[in-house]
Design a protein around this motif. Structure first.
Motif, PDB file in Angstrom:
ATOM      1  N   PRO A  36       0.826  -1.205   0.000  1.00 21.82           N
ATOM      2  CA  PRO A  36       0.000   0.000   0.000  1.00 21.82           C
ATOM      3  C   PRO A  36       0.859   1.254   0.000  1.00 21.82           C
ATOM      4  O   PRO A  36       2.032   1.203   0.355  1.00 21.82           O
ATOM      5  CB  PRO A  36      -0.808  -0.127   1.292  1.00 21.82           C
ATOM      6  CG  PRO A  36      -0.005  -1.007   2.177  1.00 21.82           C
ATOM      7  CD  PRO A  36       0.777  -1.916   1.279  1.00 21.82           C
ATOM      8  N   SER A  37       0.229   2.353  -0.374  1.00 24.35           N
ATOM      9  CA  SER A  37       1.003   3.564  -0.608  1.00 24.35           C
ATOM     10  C   SER A  37       1.692   4.082   0.650  1.00 24.35           C
ATOM     11  O   SER A  37       2.832   4.522   0.578  1.00 24.35           O
ATOM     12  CB  SER A  37       0.124   4.653  -1.209  1.00 24.35           C
ATOM     13  OG  SER A  37      -0.932   4.974  -0.326  1.00 24.35           O
ATOM     14  N   THR A  38       1.048   4.071   1.767  1.00 28.05           N
ATOM     15  CA  THR A  38       1.698   4.500   3.006  1.00 28.05           C
ATOM     16  C   THR A  38       1.465   3.424   4.065  1.00 28.05           C
ATOM     17  O   THR A  38       0.565   2.596   3.939  1.00 28.05           O
ATOM     18  CB  THR A  38       1.153   5.850   3.521  1.00 28.05           C
ATOM     19  OG1 THR A  38      -0.253   5.738   3.744  1.00 28.05           O
ATOM     20  CG2 THR A  38       1.439   6.973   2.534  1.00 28.05           C
ATOM     21  N   LEU A  39       2.290   3.459   5.092  1.00 24.50           N
ATOM     22  CA  LEU A  39       2.142   2.519   6.195  1.00 24.50           C
ATOM     23  C   LEU A  39       1.881   3.269   7.488  1.00 24.50           C
ATOM     24  O   LEU A  39       2.445   4.350   7.718  1.00 24.50           O
ATOM     25  CB  LEU A  39       3.412   1.676   6.366  1.00 24.50           C
ATOM     26  CG  LEU A  39       3.842   0.786   5.207  1.00 24.50           C
ATOM     27  CD1 LEU A  39       5.116   0.027   5.577  1.00 24.50           C
ATOM     28  CD2 LEU A  39       2.741  -0.178   4.819  1.00 24.50           C
ATOM     29  N   SER A  40       1.052   2.701   8.324  1.00 28.01           N
ATOM     30  CA  SER A  40       0.806   3.256   9.653  1.00 28.01           C
ATOM     31  C   SER A  40       2.008   2.945  10.547  1.00 28.01           C
ATOM     32  O   SER A  40       2.889   2.145  10.192  1.00 28.01           O
ATOM     33  CB  SER A  40      -0.455   2.637  10.251  1.00 28.01           C
ATOM     34  OG  SER A  40      -0.227   1.263  10.525  1.00 28.01           O
ATOM     35  N   THR A  41       2.008   3.531  11.723  1.00 26.06           N
ATOM     36  CA  THR A  41       3.069   3.226  12.687  1.00 26.06           C
ATOM     37  C   THR A  41       3.050   1.744  13.031  1.00 26.06           C
ATOM     38  O   THR A  41       4.108   1.102  13.088  1.00 26.06           O
ATOM     39  CB  THR A  41       2.904   4.086  13.951  1.00 26.06           C
ATOM     40  OG1 THR A  41       3.026   5.466  13.579  1.00 26.06           O
ATOM     41  CG2 THR A  41       3.946   3.749  15.006  1.00 26.06           C
ATOM     42  N   ALA A  42       1.873   1.174  13.242  1.00 26.10           N
ATOM     43  CA  ALA A  42       1.769  -0.251  13.574  1.00 26.10           C
ATOM     44  C   ALA A  42       2.288  -1.120  12.422  1.00 26.10           C
ATOM     45  O   ALA A  42       2.996  -2.113  12.652  1.00 26.10           O
ATOM     46  CB  ALA A  42       0.322  -0.614  13.908  1.00 26.10           C
ATOM     47  N   GLU A  43       1.959  -0.759  11.185  1.00 24.76           N
ATOM     48  CA  GLU A  43       2.451  -1.523  10.032  1.00 24.76           C
ATOM     49  C   GLU A  43       3.970  -1.414   9.900  1.00 24.76           C
ATOM     50  O   GLU A  43       4.648  -2.398   9.573  1.00 24.76           O
ATOM     51  CB  GLU A  43       1.772  -1.042   8.747  1.00 24.76           C
ATOM     52  CG  GLU A  43       0.302  -1.413   8.682  1.00 24.76           C
ATOM     53  CD  GLU A  43      -0.447  -0.689   7.579  1.00 24.76           C
ATOM     54  OE1 GLU A  43      -1.345  -1.312   6.987  1.00 24.76           O
ATOM     55  OE2 GLU A  43      -0.140   0.501   7.310  1.00 24.76           O
ATOM     56  N   THR A  44       4.516  -0.241  10.161  1.00 21.97           N
ATOM     57  CA  THR A  44       5.972  -0.072  10.133  1.00 21.97           C
ATOM     58  C   THR A  44       6.620  -0.912  11.223  1.00 21.97           C
ATOM     59  O   THR A  44       7.642  -1.563  10.984  1.00 21.97           O
ATOM     60  CB  THR A  44       6.350   1.410  10.280  1.00 21.97           C
ATOM     61  OG1 THR A  44       5.868   2.125   9.149  1.00 21.97           O
ATOM     62  CG2 THR A  44       7.861   1.603  10.383  1.00 21.97           C
ATOM     63  N   ASN A  45       6.033  -0.924  12.405  1.00 25.20           N
ATOM     64  CA  ASN A  45       6.575  -1.750  13.491  1.00 25.20           C
ATOM     65  C   ASN A  45       6.549  -3.230  13.127  1.00 25.20           C
ATOM     66  O   ASN A  45       7.509  -3.954  13.395  1.00 25.20           O
ATOM     67  CB  ASN A  45       5.811  -1.499  14.791  1.00 25.20           C
ATOM     68  CG  ASN A  45       6.174  -0.168  15.414  1.00 25.20           C
ATOM     69  OD1 ASN A  45       7.250   0.370  15.202  1.00 25.20           O
ATOM     70  ND2 ASN A  45       5.244   0.379  16.190  1.00 25.20           N
ATOM     71  N   ASP A  46       5.469  -3.676  12.495  1.00 19.26           N
ATOM     72  CA  ASP A  46       5.392  -5.072  12.045  1.00 19.26           C
ATOM     73  C   ASP A  46       6.479  -5.363  11.011  1.00 19.26           C
ATOM     74  O   ASP A  46       7.092  -6.434  11.030  1.00 19.26           O
ATOM     75  CB  ASP A  46       4.015  -5.375  11.446  1.00 19.26           C
ATOM     76  CG  ASP A  46       2.911  -5.419  12.490  1.00 19.26           C
ATOM     77  OD1 ASP A  46       3.211  -5.489  13.704  1.00 19.26           O
ATOM     78  OD2 ASP A  46       1.722  -5.387  12.080  1.00 19.26           O
ATOM     79  N   LEU A  47       6.710  -4.414  10.106  1.00 14.28           N
ATOM     80  CA  LEU A  47       7.749  -4.573   9.085  1.00 14.28           C
ATOM     81  C   LEU A  47       9.126  -4.681   9.737  1.00 14.28           C
ATOM     82  O   LEU A  47       9.919  -5.562   9.395  1.00 14.28           O
ATOM     83  CB  LEU A  47       7.696  -3.396   8.110  1.00 14.28           C
ATOM     84  CG  LEU A  47       8.714  -3.372   6.983  1.00 14.28           C
ATOM     85  CD1 LEU A  47       8.496  -4.542   6.034  1.00 14.28           C
ATOM     86  CD2 LEU A  47       8.598  -2.060   6.215  1.00 14.28           C
TER      87      LEU A  47
END
Length: 181
Positions: A36-47
């Protein structure tokens, strides 16, 4: 794994990197060619958590990129195992994402040289691939600049992107280990 270049340090992720990397991933311009075009803080943490696991499992992975001059986290980069969206059998892919303030300063070229050195001399890989959407001309130019070549006939649809989405068609690039020629 820790690598140093003249201006950069590539190192494992630390908890203190999370907010800075989340800001990079929240920038729509930085991620305009990602889905997806941007990531949330939670998605970045998962990454980041997934990258920490990959580094532990494989001995290589996507690392935090820190500028030597001031210690700023400028993005992430590394070698990783390609996902199932990439057809064929490939040992490793190279990738990077840099914050917008750090574009066009030669950082991608510098970090790629260091990563290729690891691929050839430490990991003894035969080749490294890279891939991007067919509309991402800046990434195509960057891969060519670091010595990678487009692989004719290897275009593919990234199955992590919805059917019909403009970012689904992808191009494959590669570089062959010059020490094994």
């Amino acid at each position: 794994m820790r690598l140093e270049t003249p201006r950069l340090i590539l190192r494992p992720w630390q908890d203190g990197d999370r907010a800075s990397f989340a800001a990079i991933n929240a920038d729509a311009e930085v991620r305009r060619y990602y889905y997806p075009s941007t990531l949330s803080t939670a998605e970045t943490n998962d990454l980041i958590d997934a990258e920490i696991d990959q580094l532990r499992q494989n001995g290589f992975g996507f690392l935090a990129v820190q500028r030597e001059l001031d210690g700023a986290l400028i993005g992430g980069a590394g070698l990783s195992r390609p996902g199932p969206e990439v057809p064929g059998s490939h040992e490793a892919e190279i990738g990077w994402i840099l914050g917008r303030a750090y574009w066009r300063q030669g950082y991608a070229t510098e970090l790629a040289a260091s990563l290729f050195d690891v691929a050839w001399t430490r990991l003894h890989l035969a080749e490294v691939i890279g891939y991007t959407s067919n509309i991402n001309l800046p990434s195509q130019r960057a891969m060519e600049k670091v010595g990678m070549s487009y692989v004719p006939g290897a275009d593919f649809n990234d199955t992590t992107v919805p059917v019909g989405h403009i970012l689904r068609p992808h191009l494959l690039y590669r570089i062959v280990n010059p020490l094994k020629r």
